[in-house]
Motif scaffolding. Sequence first.
Motif, PDB file in Angstrom:
ATOM      1  N   UNK A  93       0.803  -1.214   0.000  1.00 45.46           N
ATOM      2  CA  UNK A  93       0.000   0.000   0.000  1.00 45.46           C
ATOM      3  C   UNK A  93       0.840   1.270   0.000  1.00 45.46           C
ATOM      4  N   UNK A  94       2.156   1.122  -0.131  1.00 42.49           N
ATOM      5  CA  UNK A  94       3.033   2.286  -0.106  1.00 42.49           C
ATOM      6  C   UNK A  94       2.968   3.027  -1.438  1.00 42.49           C
ATOM      7  N   UNK A  95       3.522   4.234  -1.435  1.00 43.04           N
ATOM      8  CA  UNK A  95       3.619   5.041  -2.652  1.00 43.04           C
ATOM      9  C   UNK A  95       5.087   5.074  -3.058  1.00 43.04           C
ATOM     10  N   UNK A  96       5.367   4.588  -4.248  1.00 44.53           N
ATOM     11  CA  UNK A  96       6.745   4.545  -4.713  1.00 44.53           C
ATOM     12  C   UNK A  96       7.009   5.723  -5.648  1.00 44.53           C
ATOM     13  N   UNK A  97       8.173   6.318  -5.526  1.00 41.18           N
ATOM     14  CA  UNK A  97       8.601   7.356  -6.465  1.00 41.18           C
ATOM     15  C   UNK A  97       9.351   6.648  -7.584  1.00 41.18           C
ATOM     16  N   UNK A 119       9.922   4.611  -0.463  1.00 42.36           N
ATOM     17  CA  UNK A 119      10.683   3.805  -1.417  1.00 42.36           C
ATOM     18  C   UNK A 119      10.768   4.471  -2.782  1.00 42.36           C
ATOM     19  N   UNK A 120      11.842   4.180  -3.488  1.00 45.52           N
ATOM     20  CA  UNK A 120      12.068   4.725  -4.820  1.00 45.52           C
ATOM     21  C   UNK A 120      12.473   3.607  -5.763  1.00 45.52           C
ATOM     22  N   UNK A 211       9.543   2.702 -21.859  1.00 44.91           N
ATOM     23  CA  UNK A 211      10.025   1.417 -21.351  1.00 44.91           C
ATOM     24  C   UNK A 211      10.608   1.599 -19.951  1.00 44.91           C
ATOM     25  N   UNK A 212      11.395   2.650 -19.778  1.00 40.47           N
ATOM     26  CA  UNK A 212      12.023   2.927 -18.481  1.00 40.47           C
ATOM     27  C   UNK A 212      10.972   3.251 -17.419  1.00 40.47           C
ATOM     28  N   UNK A 213       9.945   4.014 -17.786  1.00 41.58           N
ATOM     29  CA  UNK A 213       8.884   4.351 -16.830  1.00 41.58           C
ATOM     30  C   UNK A 213       8.128   3.101 -16.383  1.00 41.58           C
ATOM     31  N   UNK A 214       7.768   2.244 -17.329  1.00 38.71           N
ATOM     32  CA  UNK A 214       7.062   1.018 -16.968  1.00 38.71           C
ATOM     33  C   UNK A 214       7.899   0.134 -16.065  1.00 38.71           C
ATOM     34  N   UNK A 215       9.179   0.050 -16.358  1.00 44.12           N
ATOM     35  CA  UNK A 215      10.079  -0.774 -15.559  1.00 44.12           C
ATOM     36  C   UNK A 215      10.184  -0.237 -14.134  1.00 44.12           C
ATOM     37  N   UNK A 216      10.265   1.082 -13.994  1.00 45.56           N
ATOM     38  CA  UNK A 216      10.421   1.683 -12.669  1.00 45.56           C
ATOM     39  C   UNK A 216       9.171   1.497 -11.811  1.00 45.56           C
ATOM     40  N   UNK A 217       7.988   1.549 -12.397  1.00 48.62           N
ATOM     41  CA  UNK A 217       6.765   1.443 -11.600  1.00 48.62           C
ATOM     42  C   UNK A 217       6.231   0.013 -11.538  1.00 48.62           C
ATOM     43  N   UNK A 218       6.952  -0.925 -12.122  1.00 49.35           N
ATOM     44  CA  UNK A 218       6.531  -2.326 -12.171  1.00 49.35           C
ATOM     45  C   UNK A 218       6.321  -2.885 -10.759  1.00 49.35           C
ATOM     46  N   UNK A 219       5.176  -3.495 -10.541  1.00 49.67           N
ATOM     47  CA  UNK A 219       4.899  -4.134  -9.257  1.00 49.67           C
ATOM     48  C   UNK A 219       4.377  -3.203  -8.186  1.00 49.67           C
TER      49      UNK A 219
END
Length: 415
Positions: A93-97, A119-120, A211-219
């Motif tokens: 439930x956290x918010x990731x940057x 988390x980032x 591609x980089x954005x999707x990878x960073x927010x994955x999961x």
Amino acid sequence: MQMPYAIRCAFYQLLLAALMLVAMLQLLYLSLLSGLHGQEGQEQYFEFFPPSPRSVDQVKAQLRTALASGGVLDASGDYRVYRGLLKTTMDPNDVILATHASVDNLLHLSGLLERWEGPMSVSVFAATKEEAQLATVLAYALSSHCPDMRARVAMHLVCPSRYEAAVPDPREPGEFALLRSCQEVFDKLARVAQPGINYALGTNVSYPNNLLRNLAREGANYALVIDVDMVPSEGLWRGLRELLDQSKQWAGTALVVPAFEIRRARRMPVSKTELVQLYQVGEVRPFYYGLCTPCQAPTNYSRWVNLPEESLLRPSYVVPWQDPWEPFYVAGGKVPPFDERFRQYGFNRISQACELHVAGFDFEVLNEGFLVHKGFKEALKFHPQKEAENQHNKILYRQFKQELKTKYPNSPRRC
């Protein structure tokens, strides 16, 4: 047979002394911890209470495992993806940057770590074999010397498919092997890097931003996806956590974080009060003001700066999506991914916001939180190949909007 009185007395005295020693150490621990503030304080804390060497070794082992896998090719086959060079444990439930950068722009991570307390996740693009090697060396050095990186940051690597990243040889880090602190790692990076615009790489390789954005927010359930050279307002992570923890009513809502840009990045505004003061004298202006005013205009900056000051972060007003609005936002649930066909510059974030709108999400602007880009963005000049790619994205966007009609046949919304 009972223990003699003298022995029992000595035993209890020893036990009492041990308990008092533990209590004193706990008080010392709390006293030191409460006196530490910000990044400098965290570094002092870890000097007194360093993490176990095993935790560093575990992170390095994960780095080696990720690199030894050889990576996987993306859907286009043009890029090689290495997931989890660094990993972090996250509350669902956290918010990731979530952010992305070329190797040279990793310098900005230091400022993000200071402002964002949660988390980032960062996706790094290495355009050449040499940059891929530098990226692995940096991941190795950061995991060794930066406790915050080990605790809070996930890192992924993307490079052209013809290259393979390798585990750093002890001889290869060179001067990086001599570094002894997190600050020294970032100082060294500042000396070897040539920071600039991510998509102005000076190579024939396209920067795969989506591609980089999707990878960073994955999961991640909730993610705030930003550019690496932006800085969030102080306390934004805590405010978002408290807001999202209040109820489950935010499903289907994109919580918009207003974005600005500052003329001089020497002192980034901490609070809305400070930001508005700079806004009123022209030192701060809406993001993309000189580059694509309609891309941010629906945020309604004049309304936002005149909202009454409040202590709690909350949605303040609803904004209908308009083409070509590309807001920065936090949303959970079935958030559409960024379309990875868009590369380099142009329409990459607009297309995703467009699909978010068609998918049924509503946009509500937050009252207090904000983002600030370092420096004013001005009109861009591309060499012929990059300009051709920008025109390609414009045509692709028209096609993309037609595809949404098939993808969401029952949606009354269109871009």
